[in-house]
Design an enzyme around this catalytic site. Structure first.
Site, PDB file in Angstrom:
ATOM      1  N   SER A  21       0.855  -1.199   0.000  1.00 50.38           N
ATOM      2  CA  SER A  21       0.000   0.000   0.000  1.00 50.38           C
ATOM      3  C   SER A  21       0.887   1.244   0.000  1.00 50.38           C
ATOM      4  O   SER A  21       2.115   1.150   0.086  1.00 50.38           O
ATOM      5  CB  SER A  21      -0.920   0.010   1.239  1.00 50.38           C
ATOM      6  OG  SER A  21      -0.163   0.002   2.421  1.00 50.38           O
ATOM      7  N   ILE A  23       3.107   4.535  -0.231  1.00 53.83           N
ATOM      8  CA  ILE A  23       4.266   5.013  -0.999  1.00 53.83           C
ATOM      9  C   ILE A  23       4.969   3.850  -1.704  1.00 53.83           C
ATOM     10  O   ILE A  23       5.344   3.945  -2.875  1.00 53.83           O
ATOM     11  CB  ILE A  23       5.258   5.768  -0.072  1.00 53.83           C
ATOM     12  CG1 ILE A  23       4.559   6.972   0.588  1.00 53.83           C
ATOM     13  CG2 ILE A  23       6.482   6.224  -0.850  1.00 53.83           C
ATOM     14  CD1 ILE A  23       5.378   7.655   1.688  1.00 53.83           C
ATOM     15  N   ASP A  69       7.502 -10.801   6.779  1.00 54.90           N
ATOM     16  CA  ASP A  69       7.332  -9.876   7.904  1.00 54.90           C
ATOM     17  C   ASP A  69       8.728  -9.351   8.236  1.00 54.90           C
ATOM     18  O   ASP A  69       9.597 -10.123   8.660  1.00 54.90           O
ATOM     19  CB  ASP A  69       6.721 -10.622   9.100  1.00 54.90           C
ATOM     20  CG  ASP A  69       6.399  -9.669  10.247  1.00 54.90           C
ATOM     21  OD1 ASP A  69       7.060  -8.611  10.356  1.00 54.90           O
ATOM     22  OD2 ASP A  69       5.487  -9.991  11.023  1.00 54.90           O
ATOM     23  N   VAL A  70       8.935  -8.067   8.039  1.00 61.01           N
ATOM     24  CA  VAL A  70      10.303  -7.527   8.178  1.00 61.01           C
ATOM     25  C   VAL A  70      10.802  -7.541   9.628  1.00 61.01           C
ATOM     26  O   VAL A  70      11.973  -7.279   9.882  1.00 61.01           O
ATOM     27  CB  VAL A  70      10.419  -6.090   7.605  1.00 61.01           C
ATOM     28  CG1 VAL A  70      10.160  -6.082   6.111  1.00 61.01           C
ATOM     29  CG2 VAL A  70       9.494  -5.108   8.332  1.00 61.01           C
ATOM     30  N   TYR A 160       8.124   6.273  17.440  1.00 66.32           N
ATOM     31  CA  TYR A 160       8.103   6.473  15.979  1.00 66.32           C
ATOM     32  C   TYR A 160       9.179   7.498  15.609  1.00 66.32           C
ATOM     33  O   TYR A 160       9.994   7.263  14.718  1.00 66.32           O
ATOM     34  CB  TYR A 160       6.718   6.949  15.515  1.00 66.32           C
ATOM     35  CG  TYR A 160       6.630   7.160  14.015  1.00 66.32           C
ATOM     36  CD1 TYR A 160       6.646   6.068  13.146  1.00 66.32           C
ATOM     37  CD2 TYR A 160       6.547   8.447  13.478  1.00 66.32           C
ATOM     38  CE1 TYR A 160       6.572   6.253  11.760  1.00 66.32           C
ATOM     39  CE2 TYR A 160       6.476   8.640  12.101  1.00 66.32           C
ATOM     40  CZ  TYR A 160       6.494   7.540  11.246  1.00 66.32           C
ATOM     41  OH  TYR A 160       6.440   7.733   9.881  1.00 66.32           O
ATOM     42  N   LYS A 164      12.709   6.920  13.321  1.00 64.75           N
ATOM     43  CA  LYS A 164      12.972   7.673  12.090  1.00 64.75           C
ATOM     44  C   LYS A 164      14.268   8.481  12.214  1.00 64.75           C
ATOM     45  O   LYS A 164      15.008   8.621  11.233  1.00 64.75           O
ATOM     46  CB  LYS A 164      11.775   8.571  11.751  1.00 64.75           C
ATOM     47  CG  LYS A 164      10.530   7.780  11.374  1.00 64.75           C
ATOM     48  CD  LYS A 164      10.781   6.847  10.180  1.00 64.75           C
ATOM     49  CE  LYS A 164       9.548   6.132   9.699  1.00 64.75           C
ATOM     50  NZ  LYS A 164       9.782   5.277   8.530  1.00 64.75           N
ATOM     51  N   VAL A 193       1.864  12.359   3.506  1.00 64.09           N
ATOM     52  CA  VAL A 193       1.506  11.723   2.235  1.00 64.09           C
ATOM     53  C   VAL A 193       0.176  11.003   2.484  1.00 64.09           C
ATOM     54  O   VAL A 193       0.025  10.314   3.506  1.00 64.09           O
ATOM     55  CB  VAL A 193       2.586  10.717   1.779  1.00 64.09           C
ATOM     56  CG1 VAL A 193       2.211  10.107   0.438  1.00 64.09           C
ATOM     57  CG2 VAL A 193       3.957  11.392   1.704  1.00 64.09           C
TER      58      VAL A 193
HETATM   59  N1  NAP Z   1       2.108   8.798   5.013  1.00 58.86           N
HETATM   60  C1  NAP Z   1       2.818   9.740   5.576  1.00 58.86           C
HETATM   61  O1  NAP Z   1       2.331  10.867   5.798  1.00 58.86           O
HETATM   62  C2  NAP Z   1       4.263   9.481   5.925  1.00 58.86           C
HETATM   63  C3  NAP Z   1       5.025  10.565   6.400  1.00 58.86           C
HETATM   64  C4  NAP Z   1       6.353  10.355   6.729  1.00 58.86           C
HETATM   65  C5  NAP Z   1       6.912   9.100   6.578  1.00 58.86           C
HETATM   66  N2  NAP Z   1       6.153   8.047   6.126  1.00 58.86           N
HETATM   67  C6  NAP Z   1       6.804   6.731   6.014  1.00 58.86           C
HETATM   68  O2  NAP Z   1       6.576   6.205   4.716  1.00 58.86           O
HETATM   69  C7  NAP Z   1       6.688   4.776   4.759  1.00 58.86           C
HETATM   70  C8  NAP Z   1       5.505   4.172   3.984  1.00 58.86           C
HETATM   71  O3  NAP Z   1       4.308   4.446   4.700  1.00 58.86           O
HETATM   72  P1  NAP Z   1       2.939   4.787   3.962  1.00 58.86           P
HETATM   73  O4  NAP Z   1       2.586   6.174   4.295  1.00 58.86           O
HETATM   74  O5  NAP Z   1       3.025   4.373   2.541  1.00 58.86           O
HETATM   75  O6  NAP Z   1       1.934   3.872   4.804  1.00 58.86           O
HETATM   76  P2  NAP Z   1       1.203   2.485   4.492  1.00 58.86           P
HETATM   77  O7  NAP Z   1       0.291   2.622   3.333  1.00 58.86           O
HETATM   78  O8  NAP Z   1       0.631   2.081   5.804  1.00 58.86           O
HETATM   79  O9  NAP Z   1       2.386   1.485   4.063  1.00 58.86           O
HETATM   80  C9  NAP Z   1       3.193   0.834   4.995  1.00 58.86           C
HETATM   81  C10 NAP Z   1       3.812  -0.370   4.310  1.00 58.86           C
HETATM   82  O10 NAP Z   1       4.700  -0.988   5.263  1.00 58.86           O
HETATM   83  C11 NAP Z   1       4.432  -2.390   5.251  1.00 58.86           C
HETATM   84  N3  NAP Z   1       4.780  -2.980   6.539  1.00 58.86           N
HETATM   85  C12 NAP Z   1       4.451  -2.522   7.786  1.00 58.86           C
HETATM   86  N4  NAP Z   1       4.875  -3.392   8.713  1.00 58.86           N
HETATM   87  C13 NAP Z   1       5.466  -4.415   8.041  1.00 58.86           C
HETATM   88  C14 NAP Z   1       6.062  -5.637   8.438  1.00 58.86           C
HETATM   89  N5  NAP Z   1       6.153  -5.986   9.747  1.00 58.86           N
HETATM   90  N6  NAP Z   1       6.562  -6.461   7.499  1.00 58.86           N
HETATM   91  C15 NAP Z   1       6.479  -6.126   6.175  1.00 58.86           C
HETATM   92  N7  NAP Z   1       5.928  -4.987   5.735  1.00 58.86           N
HETATM   93  C16 NAP Z   1       5.414  -4.159   6.657  1.00 58.86           C
HETATM   94  C17 NAP Z   1       2.933  -2.485   4.968  1.00 58.86           C
HETATM   95  O11 NAP Z   1       2.615  -3.776   4.457  1.00 58.86           O
HETATM   96  P3  NAP Z   1       1.841  -4.947   5.250  1.00 58.86           P
HETATM   97  O12 NAP Z   1       0.979  -4.320   6.288  1.00 58.86           O
HETATM   98  O13 NAP Z   1       1.080  -5.638   4.158  1.00 58.86           O
HETATM   99  O14 NAP Z   1       2.917  -5.805   5.809  1.00 58.86           O
HETATM  100  C18 NAP Z   1       2.771  -1.417   3.902  1.00 58.86           C
HETATM  101  O15 NAP Z   1       3.073  -1.959   2.647  1.00 58.86           O
HETATM  102  C19 NAP Z   1       6.692   4.395   6.248  1.00 58.86           C
HETATM  103  O16 NAP Z   1       8.004   4.093   6.642  1.00 58.86           O
HETATM  104  C20 NAP Z   1       6.225   5.672   6.947  1.00 58.86           C
HETATM  105  O17 NAP Z   1       6.763   5.776   8.242  1.00 58.86           O
HETATM  106  C21 NAP Z   1       4.839   8.216   5.792  1.00 58.86           C
END
Ligand code: NAP
Length: 254
Positions: A21, A23, A69-70, A160, A164, A193
């Site tokens: 899902s 990014i 699972d990472v 969190y 980071k 995002v």
């Molecule tokens: N959205 C924002 O505003 C924002 C801002 C700053 C930074 N970020 C960073 O951007 C990155 C992507 O987040 P996103 O916003 O795209 O959110 P997201 O849609 O929730 O995506 C998170 C992804 O991480 C995977 N993930 C989580 N835990 C995992 C695990 N134990 N093993 C394998 N995969 C795992 C999820 O896949 P599964 O659940 O299927 O495993 C999913 O594909 C993250 O590191 C987040 O901290 C996001």
């Protein structure tokens, strides 16, 4: 290897971790549209299968997925082995991450430890491996999605922010170590995002789409940048953030 395709330099084969899902999924789709074969990694198999099917309908055989699972170090190592058994990898994008549930108000140790494992330990396992391989080869691209949340300690979600901050410093260190070997290491610090991570929550400044974030991230990796904010004007907010007095952070719930 980076090769030229329609005027773009394109990676042959890339791994995107956290690609079910948000990014990571957007990065996987865009890379595939540009001509890169992608291997998408996450836990939710149905979501991965849907994305891979959609990509392969447009570009036959260009995407595959593996569940992992990472937080499980051995599973990460085995998954990387499986990927390499089928061919070389030119770029690794680590996008997996979670915000620990309950961390905004309480001190949820179990969720906090799980977030350290997903946001940091998993990243180190995947990217150490990539770093070693690319250093030996004298080429390769590593991208890590960190966050502006790591710029400063704040009241909500201490763990969190801590993961980071550590991830950003890890990526900066990798860059210093690998730059002379010809390896690109890009640290990405998104602001907001619009993904499942923030859901429908109203945020200010406004969120950019995952598609736009992916476009900027891929372009910056290709341009061999070391660190970027997404969108770019978060750099200014980060400067204010870092220089604001602690007294303000004690009062404001940000
Ligand atoms: N959205 C924002 O505003 C924002 C801002 C700053 C930074 N970020 C960073 O951007 C990155 C992507 O987040 P996103 O916003 O795209 O959110 P997201 O849609 O929730 O995506 C998170 C992804 O991480 C995977 N993930 C989580 N835990 C995992 C695990 N134990 N093993 C394998 N995969 C795992 C999820 O896949 P599964 O659940 O299927 O495993 C999913 O594909 C993250 O590191 C987040 O901290 C996001």
């Amino acid at each position: 290897m980076l090769r030229l395709m329609d005027g773009l330099s394109v990676w042959d084969r890339a791994v995107v971790i956290g690609a079910s899902s948000g990014i990571g999924a957007a990065i996987g789709r865009q890379l595939a549209d540009e001509g890169t074969t992608v291997i998408l990694i996450a836990r939710r198999e149905e979501r991965l299968a849907e994305i891979v099917e959609d990509i392969n309908q447009r570009h036959s055989g260009r995407a595959q997925y593996l569940t992992c699972d990472v937080r499980d170090v051995a599973a990460c190592e085995n998954t990387f082995d499986k990927i390499l058994a089928e061919g070389d990898v030119d770029a690794v994008f680590y996008c997996a991450g979670v915000i620990p549930e309950g961390g905004a108000k309480g001190f949820p140790t179990t969720a906090d430890v799980a977030a350290i494992q997903a946001n940091l330990v998993g990243a180190v396992v995947w990217l150490n491996r990539a770093a070693e391989m690319f250093q030996r080869r004298g080429a390769g691209t590593i991208v890590g999605i960190s966050s502006v949340a790591g710029e400063r300690g704040r009241q909500p979600n201490p763990v969190y922010s801590a993961t980071k901050a550590a991830f950003s410093v890890y990526l900066e260190s990798l860059h210093y170590r690998l730059a002379r070997s010809g390896v690109t290491v890009l640290c990405v610090k998104p602001g907001f995002v619009r993904t499942e991570m923030i859901g429908r929550r109203r945020v200010f400044p406004p969120a950019v789409s995952s598609t736009e974030a992916a476009r900027v991230i891929i372009q910056s990796a290709r341009g061999r940048r070391r660190m970027i904010y997404v969108p770019a004007w978060w750099r200014l907010i980060a400067i204010v953030f870092r220089s604001a007095p602690a007294a303000l952070f004690r009062r404001l719930p940000i």
